[in-house]
Design a protein around this motif. Structure first.
Motif, PDB file in Angstrom:
ATOM      1  N   GLU A  19      55.909   6.007  42.384  1.00 36.58           N
ATOM      2  CA  GLU A  19      56.774   7.389  41.880  1.00 36.58           C
ATOM      3  C   GLU A  19      55.958   8.479  41.640  1.00 36.58           C
ATOM      4  N   ILE A  22      54.980  10.263  44.665  1.00 39.48           N
ATOM      5  CA  ILE A  22      56.400  11.115  45.266  1.00 39.48           C
ATOM      6  C   ILE A  22      56.199  12.282  44.257  1.00 39.48           C
ATOM      7  N   ARG A  56      62.223   8.843  51.176  1.00 39.88           N
ATOM      8  CA  ARG A  56      61.474  10.020  50.118  1.00 39.88           C
ATOM      9  C   ARG A  56      60.042  10.349  50.446  1.00 39.88           C
TER      10      ARG A  56
END
Length: 215
Positions: A19, A22, A56
């Motif tokens: 996370e 990203i 993503r």
């Protein structure tokens, strides 16, 4: 305008760090499936991480001289890329690409002019080449050692050959590397760690910030 720089953060092991990577704006994330690496992740955990990343950020699974069953198992997870980081020959790279049906990054260790001369042999069988520092004799793994190589060796490389750069990159060195070597992408692992295999969110953010600013 030049194509945007591709930034790959390799050796991510946890959902939290995925996370953070990203959010920091990386283009690619790498998961290492190689037991001798401090960044090793099981196939089961890689499956979870790829699911989390899908749509993503591009995902890449790093393998070292994998056998056919390993290639098939990893290809079934649906990564965007498989990175081959062992002594695979051009013939073997071509066979893995055909079998996996996944785009291939071939990491090539650079330590001498002869190593540079061998790059051309992989251009037709790999979708991207990644130039890394050749490990010292006796090293227990082929990469992720935090060493850089003599970038002057690349002056002999045909300037039309695109490549990604790895090996000893860190937040404080990546801008100089980009300006000196002009790769289309950079790949970092140990340079954004506080200890072997332990990524540091702030170092990832600093690396990406400094790399983007250098273009």
């Amino acid at each position: 305008m030049a194509d945007p720089l591709i930034i790959k953060i390799c050796g991510i092991k946890t959902p939290e760090l995925l996370e953070a990577t990203i959010a920091a704006g990386a283009d690619m994330v790498g998961f290492v499936h190689f037991v001798r690496s401090p960044r090793h992740v099981s196939v089961e955990d890689i499956a979870t991480l790829i699911s989390q990343a899908r749509g993503r950020i591009e995902t890449c699974v790093l393998l070292v001289n994998p056998d056919n069953s390993c290639v098939a198992e990893v290809a079934a997870l649906g990564p965007d890329w498989i990175q081959l980081h062992g002594p695979e020959t051009p013939h073997r790279v071509a066979a893995i690409r055909a079998e996996a049906g996944v785009e291939i990054i071939k990491a090539l260790p650079i330590g001498t002019a002869e190593d540079v001369a061998q790059i051309a042999g992989f251009l037709d069988v790999a979708d991207r080449v990644l130039l890394d520092a050749k490990p010292p004799k006796g090293a227990d793994r082929p990469g992720g050692l935090g060493d850089s190589f003599d970038w002057a060796l690349l002056k002999a490389l045909d300037p039309s050959i695109p490549f990604m750069l790895s090996g000893g990159l860190a937040p404080e060195t990546v801008a100089d590397a980009i300006k000196t070597v002009r790769p289309f992408g950079v790949d970092v692992s140990s340079g954004v760690e506080s200890a072997p295999g332990v990524k540091d969110k702030r170092l990832i953010e600093a690396f990406i910030r400094n790399a983007r600013a250098a273009v």
